[in-house]
Design an enzyme around this catalytic site. Structure first.
Site, mmCIF file in Angstrom:
data_model
loop_
_atom_site.group_PDB
_atom_site.id
_atom_site.type_symbol
_atom_site.label_atom_id
_atom_site.label_comp_id
_atom_site.label_asym_id
_atom_site.label_seq_id
_atom_site.Cartn_x
_atom_site.Cartn_y
_atom_site.Cartn_z
ATOM 1 N N LYS B 89 11.387 -19.108 -26.827
ATOM 2 C CA LYS B 89 12.517 -19.339 -25.915
ATOM 3 C C LYS B 89 13.803 -18.665 -26.387
ATOM 4 O O LYS B 89 14.633 -18.254 -25.583
ATOM 5 C CB LYS B 89 12.767 -20.840 -25.754
ATOM 6 C CG LYS B 89 11.648 -21.591 -25.039
ATOM 7 C CD LYS B 89 11.643 -21.282 -23.558
ATOM 8 C CE LYS B 89 10.595 -22.108 -22.807
ATOM 9 N NZ LYS B 89 10.408 -21.613 -21.419
ATOM 10 N N GLU B 111 18.658 -25.676 -17.760
ATOM 11 C CA GLU B 111 17.753 -26.795 -17.485
ATOM 12 C C GLU B 111 16.772 -26.865 -18.642
ATOM 13 O O GLU B 111 16.541 -25.866 -19.320
ATOM 14 C CB GLU B 111 16.999 -26.556 -16.169
ATOM 15 C CG GLU B 111 15.706 -25.728 -16.295
ATOM 16 C CD GLU B 111 15.947 -24.285 -16.716
ATOM 17 O OE1 GLU B 111 17.071 -23.786 -16.532
ATOM 18 O OE2 GLU B 111 15.019 -23.652 -17.252
ATOM 19 N N SER B 377 2.922 -19.475 -28.641
ATOM 20 C CA SER B 377 4.308 -19.451 -28.162
ATOM 21 C C SER B 377 5.256 -20.369 -28.915
ATOM 22 O O SER B 377 6.457 -20.115 -28.984
ATOM 23 C CB SER B 377 4.335 -19.792 -26.679
ATOM 24 O OG SER B 377 3.699 -21.031 -26.446
#
Lengths: 261, 393
Positions: B89, B111, B377
């Site tokens: 991220k 968000e 991830s």
């Protein structure tokens, strides 16, 4: 003649349009509310199609949409409920809703239903004007359904001209960069913006919405446009637990908007 | 077949920008500037410097020997879990905070579902001294307490969202509403390859550093710069988009997307969007989404909060529709067992999201000689409570 044209031809100012959420407060209140609104002096009604994810709406309409969906409202049911509405109501009726439920039904079927019931216009806030122009404009025209588009204080002049040219029926002046029901007064920025639009002398009538909630804001808006649209304030008024009938609440609300207290 | 966006921001029949007029100036400002900004030398220098010195890139490509033996294929793990803040991220938030600065924005909103993107956003806001507001479903605020605390320590304001079902979908709605109400000074750092154009493309570009590195690293390790299979989990799909990017047009590479089946694809408690979804519009994008017959968006379910999204990025909808990517779905239980397998065989505790990618490896028809890259991830720190509880540890 489309009833919206008829309205603006016969009434040049102080036009009051009221937004309702279909299926709110009760599943079967929609037709009664429309009749009641027309009887007590609303000039036009926007029938909101409830959606699970109303991006442009503040808490009041979010909640009414959620309640309406919980009650079992759907686009199909709404069309059924409105089948006979033209036997009893003459004022313009505009459907307002998000694109997804409309696309799920299919634009053609949706417009066909609107036409057969006697809906005069459809507002779809998340349908981009460019996509409307390239994909749907002809369909709207062939069914005789108007498509009022929105502008905001941040819409640039050239785009306003283009949107006004694309809009049918009227142009919807969003009073502030805001979700519905989030502002309850009109500040100097809004008035300056209304004035700016008024001076543009657009060839299409205009209604102001978002932030119109009482007699004061309604009157102020009417100073710059053909009228105004009230949504959240009305939803609030009829949603409150009260002893009075829905019809009485509608009567009181409209009186409160039109007459100084 | 092309997998780049066209002028209107569409991937084939998906994408676009279905936004109310109130958002038009914001989106247009971004659309007009993002390519110019992100391709400038200044930006590229700032971005790559931060990725290297701050996020810790390049992340390693690790040959997972025991998993390879177990599954009978050559498995390489792309270690996005080793990034600062624990997942891919950060690649996106570093890119977007720089874009926001170039646009002169003062206020950042985001968000978050599990809180990973919220933490990654709060992190870059702290780094740049920007005001940060994170919208998070009220249910997720309860479920993901450690990440809420991290965001608070980083100086972000966490706003619990009580609308709708109080999860990621509703947090995203609320962030968009905030942007409508604060159009001028605010930049919205969206966390995945979702939302209106140009977000899916912009976020994909920032995440594409993953496949850029895979190419180099795989070449060093195997003498070939492409794998036979490339596997990634897909919620919104940002880690997958980044892992696929440089191979999108390379048909030698089979792209495998792992979605969350929840309790089972046909259980009614699932987030297998590409498999069950139909074309519709969510958060300003035309894509595959889970909806009912009336076009109301259906709340998804997965044990993994990062995959618990009713839509999928428009690129992934297009990859699924064209058959460029094959989509498999792993259930909660399969993901949990895969997480344990990866932990016990490689000493790597994966995030629950990433565990879905490992869980489908036994369904891939890869041969012994073939190379499979799995995009790991994120790491499992945030999921420890779930692991301990559900695996009976």
């Amino acid at each position: 003649m489309n009833r919206i044209d008829h309205l603006f031809k016969n009434k040049t100012g102080e036009i009051l349009s009221i937004y309702i959420t279909a299926g709110y407060p009760g599943l079967n209140d929609t037709s009664a509310l429309i009749k009641s609104l027309a009887r007590h002096g609303a000039d036009m009604i926007e029938i909101g199609i409830p959606f699970s994810d109303p991006l442009a709406d503040g808490p009041v309409i979010q909640k009414s949409s959620q309640v309406a969906l919980g009650n079992g409202m759907s686009l199909r049911l709404l069309f059924n409920q409105l089948e006979e509405i033209r036997h009893v109501v003459d004022i313009p009726l505009v459907m307002m809703g998000y694109l997804n439920p409309v696309l799920k039904m299919g634009m053609e079927t949706f417009l066909e239903n609107c036409q057969s019931i006697g809906i005069d216009g459809v507002i779809i806030p998340d349908l981009p004007p460019r996509e409307y122009a390239s994909l749907y404009r002809e369909q709207f025209q062939s069914f005789g359904i108007y498509h009022p588009l929105l502008i905001t204080p941040h819409t640039e002049v050239e785009r306003i001209d283009w949107i006004a040219g694309l809009s049918t029926g009227f142009i919807y002046l969003v009073a502030d960069s805001a979700t519905t029901g989030s502002k309850s007064s009109l500040g100097p920025h809004q008035l300056e913006y209304f004035q700016r639009i008024q001076k543009m002398n657009l060839s299409i009538p205009s209604l102001i919405g978002f932030g119109i909630s009482n007699h004061e804001t309604f009157s102020a808006a009417c100073g710059f446009a053909h009228g105004a649209i009230i949504g959240s304030a009305f939803i609030n008024a009829i949603g409150q637990e009260q002893r009075e009938t829905l019809d009485n609440r509608v009567a009181q609300f409209i009186k409160g908007i039109k007459v100084e207290e | 077949m092309g997998f780049e966006i066209d002028k209107g921001g569409n991937y084939g029949e998906f994408g676009g920008a279905y936004i109310p007029e109130m958002l038009y100036p914001n989106i247009r400002e971004l659309e007009e500037n993002y390519v110019k900004i992100t391709t400038s030398e200044q930006f590229k220098n700032e971005f790559s410097k931060l990725l290297k010195d701050y996020a810790g890139r390049p992340t390693p490509l690790f040959k997972a020997e025991r998993l390879s033996a177990h599954f009978g294929m050559n498995i390489y793990l792309k270690r996005e879990d080793l990034n600062h803040t624990g997942a891919h991220k950060i690649n996106n938030t570093i890119g977007q905070i720089l874009v926001a600065r170039h646009l002169g924005k003062k206020r950042i909103i985001a968000e978050t579902g599990a809180g990973q993107h919220g933490v990654a956003t709060a992190t870059v806001c702290a780094l740049h001294g920007m005001h940060c507001i994170v919208y998070m479903g009220a249910l997720d605020v309860e479920r993901q307490a450690p990440n809420v605390k991290k965001m608070k320590m980083l100086g972000a304001e966490v706003v619990p969202v009580h609308s709708g079902n109080k999860t990621l979908k509703d947090a995203t709605n609320e962030a968009i509403r905030d942007w409508i109400n604060h159009p001028v000074e605010t930049h919205y750092i969206i966390g995945s390859v979702v939302g209106p154009h140009p977000y899916p493309d912009m976020v994909t570009r920032f995440q594409s550093v993953i496949s850029e590195e895979i190419k180099v690293q795989l070449s060093e390790k195997t003498g070939r710069d492409y794998p036979d299979y490339l596997v990634a989990c897909v919620g919104g799909g940002s880690n997958a988009a980044g892992a696929y990017f440089h191979y999108l047009e390379d048909e030698r590479v089979k792209l495998i997307s792992a979605e969350a089946a929840g309790m089972g694809v046909n259980s009614g408690m699932t987030a297998a969007t590409s498999l069950l979804g139909t074309t519709g519009i969510i958060h300003g994008s035309k894509t595959l989404l889970m909806q009912d017959g009336d076009g109301q968006i259906v709340e998804p379910y997965s044990i993994s909060a990062g995959l618990d999204y009713p839509g999928v990025g428009p690129l992934h909808a297009w990859l699924a529709k064209t058959g460029r990517a094959s989509v498999y779905a792993a259930t909660d239980d399969e993901a949990l067992q895969a997480a344990l397998l990866c932990t016990r065989m490689e000493g790597i505790i994966p995030a629950l999201e990433s565990a879905h990618a490992i869980a489908i490896l036994d369904r891939i028809p890869a041969g012994r000689e073939e190379t499979v890259v799995v995009n790991l991830s994120g790491r499992g720190d945030k999921d420890m409570e779930t692991y301990i509880d559900k695996l009976g540890l």
